[in-house]
Design a protein around this motif. Structure first.
Motif, PDB file in Angstrom:
ATOM      1  N   THR A 158      -7.729   0.163  18.057  1.00  0.00           N
ATOM      2  CA  THR A 158      -6.603   0.838  17.402  1.00  0.00           C
ATOM      3  C   THR A 158      -5.713  -0.170  16.687  1.00  0.00           C
ATOM      4  N   SER A 159      -5.448  -1.297  17.341  1.00  0.00           N
ATOM      5  CA  SER A 159      -4.621  -2.341  16.734  1.00  0.00           C
ATOM      6  C   SER A 159      -5.277  -2.911  15.482  1.00  0.00           C
ATOM      7  N   ASN A 160      -6.582  -3.181  15.553  1.00  0.00           N
ATOM      8  CA  ASN A 160      -7.289  -3.721  14.387  1.00  0.00           C
ATOM      9  C   ASN A 160      -7.328  -2.724  13.232  1.00  0.00           C
ATOM     10  N   ASN A 161      -7.551  -1.453  13.555  1.00  0.00           N
ATOM     11  CA  ASN A 161      -7.574  -0.425  12.510  1.00  0.00           C
ATOM     12  C   ASN A 161      -6.217  -0.289  11.834  1.00  0.00           C
ATOM     13  N   ARG A 162      -5.164  -0.407  12.625  1.00  0.00           N
ATOM     14  CA  ARG A 162      -3.821  -0.325  12.042  1.00  0.00           C
ATOM     15  C   ARG A 162      -3.566  -1.503  11.100  1.00  0.00           C
ATOM     16  N   LYS A 163      -3.958  -2.708  11.528  1.00  0.00           N
ATOM     17  CA  LYS A 163      -3.786  -3.884  10.675  1.00  0.00           C
ATOM     18  C   LYS A 163      -4.590  -3.748   9.382  1.00  0.00           C
ATOM     19  N   ARG A 164      -5.822  -3.240   9.511  1.00  0.00           N
ATOM     20  CA  ARG A 164      -6.659  -3.045   8.324  1.00  0.00           C
ATOM     21  C   ARG A 164      -6.020  -2.057   7.351  1.00  0.00           C
ATOM     22  N   ASP A 165      -5.586  -0.898   7.853  1.00  0.00           N
ATOM     23  CA  ASP A 165      -4.987   0.111   6.979  1.00  0.00           C
ATOM     24  C   ASP A 165      -3.666  -0.380   6.390  1.00  0.00           C
ATOM     25  N   TRP A 166      -2.927  -1.168   7.160  1.00  0.00           N
ATOM     26  CA  TRP A 166      -1.679  -1.741   6.640  1.00  0.00           C
ATOM     27  C   TRP A 166      -1.989  -2.691   5.480  1.00  0.00           C
ATOM     28  N   ALA A 167      -3.023  -3.554   5.659  1.00  0.00           N
ATOM     29  CA  ALA A 167      -3.395  -4.509   4.610  1.00  0.00           C
ATOM     30  C   ALA A 167      -3.868  -3.784   3.350  1.00  0.00           C
ATOM     31  N   ILE A 168      -4.690  -2.742   3.512  1.00  0.00           N
ATOM     32  CA  ILE A 168      -5.156  -1.972   2.349  1.00  0.00           C
ATOM     33  C   ILE A 168      -3.975  -1.323   1.633  1.00  0.00           C
ATOM     34  N   SER A 169      -3.020  -0.810   2.393  1.00  0.00           N
ATOM     35  CA  SER A 169      -1.846  -0.154   1.802  1.00  0.00           C
ATOM     36  C   SER A 169      -1.013  -1.144   0.994  1.00  0.00           C
ATOM     37  N   CYS A 170      -0.805  -2.356   1.535  1.00  0.00           N
ATOM     38  CA  CYS A 170      -0.029  -3.372   0.813  1.00  0.00           C
ATOM     39  C   CYS A 170      -0.765  -3.812  -0.450  1.00  0.00           C
ATOM     40  N   CYS A 171      -2.085  -3.958  -0.358  1.00  0.00           N
ATOM     41  CA  CYS A 171      -2.877  -4.311  -1.544  1.00  0.00           C
ATOM     42  C   CYS A 171      -2.794  -3.206  -2.590  1.00  0.00           C
ATOM     43  N   LEU A 172      -2.831  -1.961  -2.141  1.00  0.00           N
ATOM     44  CA  LEU A 172      -2.752  -0.831  -3.073  1.00  0.00           C
ATOM     45  C   LEU A 172      -1.426  -0.835  -3.816  1.00  0.00           C
ATOM     46  N   GLU A 173      -0.333  -1.062  -3.086  1.00  0.00           N
ATOM     47  CA  GLU A 173       0.980  -1.062  -3.745  1.00  0.00           C
ATOM     48  C   GLU A 173       1.077  -2.165  -4.787  1.00  0.00           C
ATOM     49  N   SER A 174       0.570  -3.354  -4.458  1.00  0.00           N
ATOM     50  CA  SER A 174       0.596  -4.459  -5.411  1.00  0.00           C
ATOM     51  C   SER A 174      -0.312  -4.184  -6.603  1.00  0.00           C
TER      52      SER A 174
END
Length: 482
Positions: A158-174
């Motif tokens: 769960t922790s790894n999935n959250r970090k992954r989705d957080w990273a994808i979200s930040c990349c998407l915004e940029s």
């Protein structure tokens, strides 16, 4: 009040209703009696006979999906595991027409959600659910492999999935800043909050969940039909009464079309409020500008991993999570990465592993999704290609810098900056070869050679092969550069 007396009256009047209620856990059963007493304004102590008649009249009015799951929602975790094993054995015996395996734990949780909605109680007040979750967690903590329990693995995943989705979200915004699909290059996107009409608060969880999924999918479909390119991060989470509602961080072009005098954002919002016509489009809290992206992202990620909470991406590849996972861990043989070249795989993984990203607009996060061709829209994917004309002149410098990085056209300058002299020295070496070959060609093909290239040896040996050595060693390549 003794509930035994009430249930004795129920048995005397209807054996069928008594048997149905007897399958329900006492906690839910007694809460149900209290709710009927409140709605009928009866006393639990003095009106037992009349209350029993009201319970008998009320029970058949419950939705069939609730009545049929009385036994399932009442199982403890140990009983559920035992029942699951019996079903699996029966399925293995029936090899001719095997039944699809059902995860009873999820079904039981959904059944308890529906019961809580009927009783108007929260998950925190549900003693059956708390006991079920605690027993499940204890079992997973006792199952160990190499000193790590199953519960440790679940928490880590769960922790790894959250970090992954957080990273994808930040990349998407940029990426969306680079694409010109934010408010401006220094700001972020927009935030939507959408709820279902009131009638869905009284329906089953499955009905409400299916409806909000249907509406979100229809918004995506209509936007695609009208040629609106938009992306975002969505979450379906629950109200206090466990009715699902929707939050979306979205990015879309906000420049006016000269013909229609509408922006893509205006057209998208028209579609959104067509399917959520119970909402007031003028409410600022409903649709607001994002000034702190990570703060809003933290808000929609606050319940990540909780039951019946689902996070997703809009406008990205359907398998973006799988692509990201395999590339991050270096599993290059996975079929999800087969569409990328070896050079692109290596370069993108280096971008993903960057530890410090200084400039949000010009920095690395926005490059990753373009390098992965991570968007559903071909128009967005083409922004990262060198041969695609740049339509956003104000962002031309940013886009060109991004293209140089992801298309590996920055290697020469990188080598020169890193190694310095060798790159310049190689140019001098190539020049010396050209001069040497040119001199030999001129000497062998003409007698009228310019005097500056003639040495005493060449005059004396006119017509002979040019001597290598004395007098014109300047034209020989430097030692060690062959």
């Amino acid at each position: 009040m003794s509930y035994d007396i009430l249930e004795q009256y129920i048995l005397e009047n209807s054996v069928e209703i008594y048997d149905t209620l007897n399958a329900l856990h006492p906690f839910y059963r007694y809460k149900l009696y209290q709710k009927v007493a409140e709605s009928c304004r009866l006393s639990l102590d003095n009106d037992a006979r009349e209350l029993a008649l009201n319970v008998i009249r009320m029970l058949p009015r419950l939705h069939k999906s609730v009545l049929d799951t009385f036994e399932l929602m009442s199982f403890s975790y140990a009983e559920l595991i035992q029942y699951q094993g019996i079903l699996d054995k029966e399925n293995q015996k029936n090899s001719i027409n095997p039944v699809k395996k059902v995860r009873l734990s999820c079904s039981a949780n959904r059944a308890r959600v529906n019961m809580r909605r009927v009783l108007k109680i929260s998950r925190d007040d549900d003693e059956v659910q708390k006991d079920f979750d605690e027993n499940k967690k204890l079992r997973y903590q006792h199952l160990k492999y190499n000193e790590h329990s199953v519960q440790d693995s679940i928490d880590k995943k769960t922790s790894n999935n959250r970090k992954r989705d957080w990273a994808i979200s930040c990349c998407l915004e940029s990426s969306m800043r680079i694409s010109g699909m934010t408010q401006d290059p220094c700001s972020s996107g927009w935030f939507l909050s959408l709820t279902l009409p009131k009638k869905y608060h009284s329906l089953s969880f499955e009905q409400a969940n299916d409806e909000i999924n249907r509406r979100l999918n229809m918004i995506k479909k209509y936007a695609e039909r009208k040629g609106i390119d938009w992306t975002g991060i969505s979450v379906v989470e629950l109200h206090k009464d466990e009715t699902p509602h929707l939050h979306i961080i979205y990015f879309v072009n906000n420049e006016k079309n000269y013909i229609s005098q509408q922006t893509d954002r205006d057209r998208l919002l028209d579609i959104v409020f067509q399917f959520f016509n119970n909402e007031d489009p003028e409410r600022y809290e409903l649709n607001q500008n994002i000034t702190d992206f990570e703060g809003v992202l933290g808000y929609i990620f606050k319940d990540y991993g909780k039951p019946n909470t689902r996070h997703g991406f809009i406008g990205l590849r359907r398998d973006i999570r799988r692509v990201w996972n395999n590339l991050y861990i270096g599993n290059y043989g996975d079929t999800s990465l087969s569409y990328l070249s070896d050079q692109r795989l290596f370069n993108t993984r280096q971008l993903m592993k960057k530890n410090s990203w200084n400039d949000v607009v010009d920095g690395i996060p926005g490059y990753v999704l373009f390098s992965l061709y991570g968007f559903k829209s071909d128009k967005l994917n083409r922004i990262g290609k060198n041969d695609e004309p740049i339509k956003w002149m104000g962002l031309s410098r940013v886009i060109l810098k991004m293209r140089e990085c992801i298309n590996l056209s920055y290697k020469k300058s990188y080598v020169y900056k890193k190694y310095g002299a060798p790159d310049f020295h190689s140019k001098i070496t190539r020049l010396s070869y050209v001069l040497c070959i040119g001199y030999v060609y001129i000497y062998n093909t003409t007698k009228n050679v310019s005097g500056i290239f003639i040495t005493p040896e060449t005059i004396e040996s006119f017509g002979q092969p040019p001597p290598f050595g004395r007098g014109w060693v300047i034209f020989k390549p430097s030692a060690g550069t062959y």
